[in-house]
Design an enzyme around this catalytic site. Structure first.
Site, mmCIF file in Angstrom:
data_model
loop_
_atom_site.group_PDB
_atom_site.id
_atom_site.type_symbol
_atom_site.label_atom_id
_atom_site.label_comp_id
_atom_site.label_asym_id
_atom_site.label_seq_id
_atom_site.Cartn_x
_atom_site.Cartn_y
_atom_site.Cartn_z
ATOM 1 C CG HIS A 8 -0.102 3.422 -0.260
ATOM 2 N ND1 HIS A 8 -0.814 3.135 0.867
ATOM 3 C CD2 HIS A 8 0.387 2.244 -0.698
ATOM 4 C CE1 HIS A 8 -0.735 1.846 1.135
ATOM 5 N NE2 HIS A 8 -0.021 1.282 0.201
ATOM 6 C CE1 TYR B 38 3.461 1.368 0.462
ATOM 7 C CE2 TYR B 38 3.836 2.795 -1.420
ATOM 8 C CZ TYR B 38 3.748 1.533 -0.883
ATOM 9 O OH TYR B 38 3.957 0.433 -1.653
#
Ligand code: GCO
Ligand code: MG
Length: 424
Positions: free
Chosen positions: A225, A157
Site C-alpha cells: 500500500h 495497511y
C-alpha cells in the site's frame, strides 16, 4: 433510427457504508438506459458535479452508438485531463454506453468484447488480523469457502495503527512487533501512525509463520500500500522472496515508479501495481520495460471499459496480466464490469474481490456471484446489473453510515512515528 442520449445522472449511495457513484445514461429509446461505475469514494460529490455540470450538457442528443468518439470527446473536453475525478466521471458514461450497446445487441458484455476465454473468474480475498495466528485463522476460513488465492495483512495497511498519544512502547496493537514502535514527539498531531520498520519486520514474521503452517500450496499475496521508503521497498521485496508470494502489491507510490527497476534488479517477487494510476505515463514504462507482472488499475479511475481494453492489450504484448482493483469502494456495477472483462481477456491474471454484503444485492439486482472461489455474472445483455433507485435513496452519504466523519477522510492521514505525513 439513431438512439440518442436524453439524460445523464450521477447517483450517490452508500448501502454498505462505503460511498458509491453510479452514472445512469437514459436514451431516446423509451426504457433503454445504461449504468456505469464512477466511484472515487474520497471525492464523490466532485465526481457528481463533473458528470452533471459538464458531461451532461456535452452529451445530451449524441448517438449512444459512438462509444469511442464520446470517450475521446469527454477526455479532451476539459483540456486538462487524466485526473481521478474527471476519469471517474467519464467512466460512468463509458460503462453505461457499453451496457446500452449490449442491451441493443442482446449480448452480455463479455460476448460483445469477443467471447469467453474462461467460464469463471478466480478471485483473491483478504485475510487480515492483529497477529499472525488471527491471520491464519482467517486464511483457513477463506479456504473453507473455496477461495484459492489469499491476501494476508497484519492490522490492515502499515501494520496495526496506533494513536499519536500512545505512550512510548505502548503495546496498542496486539502483535508483539508493535512494542518496538518508536514514540512520537510532544504535540504530535492526530493521525494513523505506523512505523515502516515495525511493519516490515512484523510482516516477514507473519509470512514465516503462515508458510510454516500452510506450506507452499496456497498462493498468498500482500499489499504494501505504497507505505515504504523506496530503498526499504527494495529490501522488503528481497526479504519476502523465500515466501513465494503470488504477487507483492503497491511496493511503491506512483511518485516513485522509477524505483521498480531497482526492485527488479534485487528480487524475483512478482509485482502488482496500478490502483492509484490515472495517467498513461504512469503505467507505460512499467509495462513496456517489464517492471511489473500484474496491472491493478481501478477501472473507473482510468476512464472505464474503453481504456481498460486498450491497457489490457498493451499488457498482453508485454506478458503482463490483469488484476483489476476490486475493493469495497468499487460499486457492484464496477465489479460487474471487472468480471465481464476478466471473462473475456486472454491475459487475465486474478480478480480482487472484497465481497458484496447485504443490502448491495438488493439495491443492485444482478450482482456478480461468488461460488467456490470463482465469480460469475449473469448472461443478461450488457453488464447484466440494475439499480433500484428508490432503495438506493434510502442509503445517502451521511456521517453515521459513511466511513468519513463529517466528510473528512481519516484513514489516509498516515503519519510516521515522528508525525511526518506519509503516503497512505
Ligand atoms: C486494495 C486497495 C484498497 C484501497 C481503497 C482506497 O488493494 O483493495 O489498497 O484497500 O486502500 O480502495 O479507497
Ligand atoms: Mg491495494
Amino acid at each position: 433510427m439513431t438512439v440518442t442520449i436524453t439524460d445523464v445522472r450521477c447517483i450517490l449511495t452508500a448501502p454498505a457504508g462505503i460511498g458509491l457513484a453510479i452514472v445512469k445514461v437514459e436514451t431516446s429509446d423509451a426504457g433503454l438506459y445504461g449504468l456505469g461505475c464512477a466511484t472515487f469514494t474520497q471525492r464523490l460529490t466532485a465526481v457528481k458535479a463533473a458528470v452533471e455540470d459538464y458531461l451532461r450538457p456535452l452529451l445530451i442528443g449524441r448517438d449512444v452508438a459512438r462509444i469511442e468518439d464520446i470517450w475521446q470527446l469527454c477526455y479532451q473536453n476539459s483540456y486538462w485531463r487524466n485526473s481521478p475525478v474527471l476519469n471517474n466521471a467519464i467512466s460512468g458514461v463509458d460503462q453505461a454506453l457499453w451496457d446500452i450497446k449490449g442491451k441493443q445487441a442482446n449480448l452480455p458484455l463479455y460476448d460483445l468484447l469477443g467471447g469467453k476465454s474462461r467460464d469463471g473468474v478466480a478471485v483473491y480475498r483478504h485475510a487480515d488480523g492483529r497477529d499472525p495466528q488471527e491471520v491464519l485463522d482467517n486464511v483457513y476460513r477463506l479456504k473453507a469457502q473455496g477461495i484459492m488465492y489469499i491476501r494476508c495483512q497484519l492490522g490492515g495497511y502499515g501494520g496495526p495503527a496506533r494513536r499519536a498519544d500512545a505512550r512510548p512502547y505502548d503495546n496498542v496493537g496486539v502483535y508483539g512487533g508493535i512494542k518496538g514502535q518508536a514514540r512520537s514527539p510532544e504535540g504530535a498531531l492526530e493521525g494513523e501512525y505506523y512505523d515502516p520498520d515495525v511493519y516490515m519486520r512484523s510482516v516477514i514474521e507473519m509470512f514465516d509463520f503462515l508458510r510454516s503452517k500452510l506450506g507452499f500450496e496456497t498462493p498468498l499475496l500482500h499489499d504494501v500500500h505504497e507505505r515504504l521508503p523506496p530503498i526499504e521497498a527494495v529490501r522488503f521485496a528481497k526479504l519476502l522472496e523465500p515466501y513465494r508470494l503470488f504477487f507483492l502489491e503497491d511496493p511503491l507510490p506512483p511518485e516513485h515508479i522509477e524505483w521498480f527497476r531497482r526492485i527488479r534488479q534485487h528480487a524475483a517477487v512478482p509485482l502488482a501495481m496500478g490502483e492509484l494510476f490515472t495517467h498513461p505515463l504512469e503505467w507505460k514504462p512499467l509495462i513496456t520495460e517489464q517492471l511489473i507482472d500484474f496491472i491493478r488499475v481501478h477501472i473507473s479511475a482510468i476512464g472505464g471499459i474503453t481504456p481498460a481494453r486498450k491497457l489490457a492489450a498493451l499488457c498482453e504484448a508485454f506478458g503482463v496480466r490483469t488484476a483489476w482493483h476490486g475493493p469495497g469502494d468499487v460499486s457492484p456495477v464496477g465489479h460487474a464490469a471487472n468480471v465481464h472483462l476478466d471473462l473475456h481477456l486472454h491475459n487475465f491474471g486474478i480478480q480482487e474481490f472484497s465481497g458484496l454484503p447485504d443490502p448491495l444485492p438488493e439495491v443492485f439486482p444482478g450482482c456478480p456471484e461468488l461460488r467456490d472461489g470463482y465469480l460469475y455474472v449473469s448472461d443478461r445483455p450488457g453488464l447484466g446489473i440494475d439499480i433500484n433507485e428508490s432503495l438506493a435513496a434510502k442509503y445517502p452519504l451521511h456521517d453515521e453510515m459513511s466511513q468519513f466523519k463529517g466528510g473528512v477522510v481519516r484513514w489516509t492521514q498516515s503519519r510516521l512515528p515522528d508525525g511526518t505525513l506519509w503516503r497512505p
